[in-house]
Write a protein that holds these residues in place. Structure first.
Motif, short mmCIF file in Angstrom:
data_model
loop_
_atom_site.label_atom_id
_atom_site.label_comp_id
_atom_site.label_asym_id
_atom_site.label_seq_id
_atom_site.Cartn_x
_atom_site.Cartn_y
_atom_site.Cartn_z
N PRO A 117 0.82 -1.22 0.00
CA PRO A 117 0.00 0.00 0.00
C PRO A 117 0.86 1.27 0.00
O PRO A 117 1.85 1.36 0.73
CB PRO A 117 -0.81 -0.12 1.30
N GLY A 118 0.45 2.21 -0.84
CA GLY A 118 1.16 3.48 -0.91
C GLY A 118 2.45 3.44 -1.67
O GLY A 118 3.25 4.38 -1.56
N PHE A 123 6.90 6.45 -3.89
CA PHE A 123 7.94 6.58 -4.91
C PHE A 123 7.96 7.98 -5.51
O PHE A 123 9.03 8.61 -5.62
CB PHE A 123 7.73 5.54 -6.01
N TRP A 124 6.80 8.50 -5.89
CA TRP A 124 6.76 9.82 -6.53
C TRP A 124 7.07 10.93 -5.53
O TRP A 124 7.62 11.97 -5.90
CB TRP A 124 5.42 10.04 -7.19
N THR A 125 6.75 10.73 -4.26
CA THR A 125 7.13 11.71 -3.24
C THR A 125 8.64 11.74 -3.08
O THR A 125 9.26 12.82 -2.99
CB THR A 125 6.46 11.38 -1.90
N PHE A 126 9.23 10.55 -3.04
CA PHE A 126 10.68 10.47 -2.94
C PHE A 126 11.35 11.06 -4.17
O PHE A 126 12.37 11.76 -4.09
CB PHE A 126 11.10 9.02 -2.74
N LEU A 162 23.71 10.16 1.04
CA LEU A 162 23.39 8.80 0.61
C LEU A 162 21.97 8.65 0.06
O LEU A 162 21.71 7.70 -0.68
CB LEU A 162 23.58 7.83 1.79
N ALA A 163 21.05 9.55 0.42
CA ALA A 163 19.68 9.46 -0.09
C ALA A 163 19.65 10.04 -1.51
O ALA A 163 19.51 11.24 -1.70
CB ALA A 163 18.72 10.22 0.83
N ASN A 164 19.79 9.16 -2.49
CA ASN A 164 19.92 9.59 -3.89
C ASN A 164 18.68 9.15 -4.66
O ASN A 164 18.53 7.98 -5.04
CB ASN A 164 21.18 8.97 -4.51
N ALA A 165 17.77 10.10 -4.90
CA ALA A 165 16.52 9.78 -5.59
C ALA A 165 16.77 9.39 -7.05
O ALA A 165 16.07 8.53 -7.60
CB ALA A 165 15.56 10.97 -5.51
N GLN A 166 17.73 10.01 -7.68
CA GLN A 166 18.01 9.68 -9.08
C GLN A 166 18.52 8.26 -9.23
O GLN A 166 18.16 7.56 -10.18
CB GLN A 166 19.05 10.65 -9.64
N MET A 171 17.41 2.64 -11.02
CA MET A 171 17.34 1.21 -10.69
C MET A 171 15.92 0.69 -10.88
O MET A 171 15.72 -0.41 -11.41
CB MET A 171 17.80 0.98 -9.25
N ARG A 172 14.92 1.46 -10.45
CA ARG A 172 13.53 1.01 -10.61
C ARG A 172 13.18 0.85 -12.09
O ARG A 172 12.57 -0.15 -12.48
CB ARG A 172 12.58 2.01 -9.97
#
Length: 288
Positions: A117-118, A123-126, A162-166, A171-172
């Motif tokens: 759920p969610g 994903f789009w928020t991140f 370390l929090a790399n959204a790109q 990867m996704r």
């Protein structure tokens, strides 16, 4: 001349004419690419020429040096500060690459193949965090790291980047193209999620991991703002920050250019070592 003997001659003439037409249609593009290549390489060549110029002698941009020497590079390599900065940059870049590749591949696998759920909203928020420039969060991040006594430490230098959204997005998108039958067959055989990740996801994503590893390494190797804020002593100062401090000192231009030339070597080595995986990643982009 018989008809049979004349046919290969005619075909050869037709092929030469076709190649000539193709060349005439492509030479403007080839000329443009040649000019752009020269413009791109010229600053690097100028940096090498100045770095190899004898100290105290006239060099570019005033005139071409009369001789070249390796004394400036030797002087840089014998400098204790340069070696310390280089080691700090390697620690910063390599540790960040390893952790980002592991976490982004795990997150990419979860967002691509798991159902919870969610998932899409998360994903789009991140992903939306990519639109927030780092400069906007620089002060809050520094205040948080300072409150945790992370200033002038390696963990304070590495963890906030370390929090790399790109990386998660790349990867996704790559894992979405992997067939679901592989994961279903592994589950039927009783494989756990960790076994699926280690034996299926990581081997199949090797090309994009190599590509992403090169990008992340270059990002951190050339990073300047965050290391400048956090690294406040030579113990944690990176190479980019260290070279910037040389500009405020009475250091000759040839020595400064030699330092910059040496700092480019790790980037070139990483690129050449992973070039095969980069090509494979590009070739596999449009495949199902």
């Amino acid at each position: 001349m018989t008809l049979t003997a004349a046919r290969p001659v005619a075909e050869a003439g037709t092929a030469r004419a076709a190649r000539g037409r193709r060349w005439r249609s492509r030479w403007p593009l080839a000329a443009l690419l040649a000019v752009l290549s020269v413009l791109t390489v010229s600053p690097f060549v100028a940096m090498l020429v100045v770095a190899l110029s004898p100290a105290g002698r006239p060099t570019l941009p005033r005139q071409w040096p009369s001789s070249l020497t390796l004394d400036n590079i030797t002087r840089v390599l014998e400098s204790s500060g340069f070696i310390t900065w280089t080691v700090n940059s390697l620690i910063y870049a390599v540790v960040s690459v390893v952790i980002i590749l592991l976490t982004s591949s795990m997150a990419g696998y979860a967002f691509a193949k798991k159902r919870f759920p969610g998932r899409e909203a998360m994903f789009w928020t991140f992903l939306a965090t990519m639109m927030v420039p780092f400069q906007a969060t620089l002060i809050p991040t520094f205040v948080l790291v300072n409150s945790l006594d992370g200033v002038d430490t390696f963990w304070g230098l590495i963890v906030p980047t370390l929090a790399n959204a790109q990386a998660v997005f790349l990867m996704r998108q790559f894992i979405l193209g992997l067939p679901d039958e592989l994961f279903e067959a592994a589950k039927v055989d009783g494989a756990s999620e960790w076994r699926i990740y280690w034996t299926i996801v990581l081997p199949l994503t090797r090309p994009v991991l190599a590509t992403l590893g090169v990008f992340v390494f270059l990002w951190h190797w050339n990073d300047f703002l965050w290391p400048l804020v956090v690294g406040q002593s030579d113990a944690t100062r990176t190479l980019t920050v260290g070279l910037s401090t040389l500009r405020t000192e009475e250091v000759q231009l040839s020595v400064l250019m030699a330092s910059a030339a040496v700092s480019v070597v790790p980037c070139l080595l990483v690129f050449f070592l992973l070039q095969r995986y980069l090509v494979n990643s590009i070739a596999m982009t449009g495949l199902k």
